[in-house]
Design a protein around this motif. Structure first.
Motif, PDB file in Angstrom:
ATOM      1  N   ASP A  25     -24.872 -15.553  -3.630  1.00 25.64           N
ATOM      2  CA  ASP A  25     -25.953 -16.306  -3.411  1.00 25.64           C
ATOM      3  C   ASP A  25     -27.100 -15.444  -3.450  1.00 25.64           C
ATOM      4  N   ILE A  35     -27.931 -26.046  -3.757  1.00 23.51           N
ATOM      5  CA  ILE A  35     -27.905 -26.940  -2.732  1.00 23.51           C
ATOM      6  C   ILE A  35     -28.670 -28.002  -2.736  1.00 23.51           C
ATOM      7  N   ALA A  38     -27.001 -30.641  -5.035  1.00 27.01           N
ATOM      8  CA  ALA A  38     -25.553 -31.011  -4.231  1.00 27.01           C
ATOM      9  C   ALA A  38     -25.982 -32.057  -3.138  1.00 27.01           C
ATOM     10  N   GLU A  39     -27.057 -31.788  -2.316  1.00 27.93           N
ATOM     11  CA  GLU A  39     -27.327 -32.923  -1.250  1.00 27.93           C
ATOM     12  C   GLU A  39     -27.708 -33.826  -1.844  1.00 27.93           C
ATOM     13  N   ARG A  84     -20.247 -28.040   7.226  1.00 28.33           N
ATOM     14  CA  ARG A  84     -20.653 -28.947   6.393  1.00 28.33           C
ATOM     15  C   ARG A  84     -19.867 -30.285   6.437  1.00 28.33           C
ATOM     16  N   LEU A 110     -19.183 -30.083  -2.794  1.00 26.66           N
ATOM     17  CA  LEU A 110     -18.743 -28.774  -3.247  1.00 26.66           C
ATOM     18  C   LEU A 110     -18.707 -28.634  -4.782  1.00 26.66           C
ATOM     19  N   TRP A 112     -20.589 -29.984  -6.718  1.00 27.52           N
ATOM     20  CA  TRP A 112     -22.008 -29.889  -7.325  1.00 27.52           C
ATOM     21  C   TRP A 112     -22.768 -28.670  -6.789  1.00 27.52           C
ATOM     22  N   ARG A 113     -22.287 -28.096  -5.694  1.00 33.41           N
ATOM     23  CA  ARG A 113     -22.766 -26.786  -5.090  1.00 33.41           C
ATOM     24  C   ARG A 113     -22.601 -25.756  -6.066  1.00 33.41           C
ATOM     25  N   HIS A 114     -21.287 -25.958  -6.959  1.00 32.69           N
ATOM     26  CA  HIS A 114     -20.957 -24.984  -7.775  1.00 32.69           C
ATOM     27  C   HIS A 114     -21.899 -24.767  -9.133  1.00 32.69           C
TER      28      HIS A 114
END
Length: 243
Positions: A25, A35, A38-39, A84, A110, A112-114
């Motif tokens: 990261d 992030i 994703a949120e 999380r 997760l 979307w986090r990727h």
């Protein structure tokens, strides 16, 4: 001996590295935008599947609950996924929704986090570096290199979650060295964080390179005296290492 090359001075290593460990990261991709996306997507998912939770907690509220979980559960400091997921379980419980939704909600987050946007220099640099050095990923985060599509260049991945402790603990650096097949003084750790990557690697006995990307670090002041390289991108590091 000091040499001036590129954006700043660096100290030529007394011995060349035999292997590299790389942070993920903010070294291979900017994590903040991923992030945030994703949120936002997670909140939209909750709006559909757990509307009471979405009504009670906006995106900032969910983030605050996640931060509270991190503060009150220091034994999970190495496991961002657990933090999380538990924060989602708490949010669902407080809103009166089904706490069984915590797992699918986290899995949706997760996914979307990727969806990261890899820096343009990363793939060409990894091709060059991997052709010369064993590469081991070393991360406190929960990104999966196979999902992102960068795993082909890495011999192994050492994550805080799987290992049980994270950076700056020296043990995780030494485990990465073991998997790289080289002693710590012959391993160059590459990362963006001065404390968790550069100083921690030096304290563990490794060499260290600071990747001070302009979108994160406006200047390159403050690198420890022992840092071997200070670069703006991985291509510059590959140049310096002759890869």
């Amino acid at each position: 001996m000091r040499y001036r090359v590129g954006v700043t001075d660096f100290v030529r290593p007394a011995v060349p590295p035999l292997a590299l460990t790389l942070d993920l990261d903010d070294t291979l991709w900017p994590v903040g935008p991923a992030i945030e996306r994703a949120e936002a997507q997670l909140h939209a998912w909750l709006r559909q599947h757990a509307p009471a939770t979405a009504d009670r907690f906006d995106t900032a509220g969910l983030r605050a609950l996640r931060d509270e979980m991190a503060r009150t559960h220091p034994h999970w400091a190495h496991d961002l996924s657990a933090i999380r997921q538990e924060s989602l379980r708490r949010a669902l419980a407080q809103a009166g929704d089904d706490v069984g939704l915590a797992q699918p909600a986290f899995e949706f987050f997760l996914s979307w986090r990727h969806r990261v946007e890899i820096y343009d220099d990363v793939v060409p640099a990894l091709e060059r570096l991997a052709a010369r050095f064993p590469l081991v990923a070393l991360t406190n985060g929960n990104a999966d290199l196979q999902t992102i599509g960068l795993d082909r260049w890495f011999r192994s991945v050492v994550s805080a979650r799987s290992f049980g402790v994270g950076k700056p603990n020296a043990a995780i650096f030494l485990e990465a060295c073991r998997r790289a097949g080289a002693p710590a003084p012959r391993v160059l750790h590459v990362g963006d964080d001065l404390a968790l990557d550069v100083r921690a690697a030096l304290a563990a006995g490794l060499q260290a390179a600071w990747v001070a990307r302009p979108d994160i670090h406006a200047d390159v002041q403050g690198a420890p005296e022992g840092a071997r390289h200070v670069v703006r991108h991985l291509g510059e590091l590959a140049d310096r290492l002759g890869a």
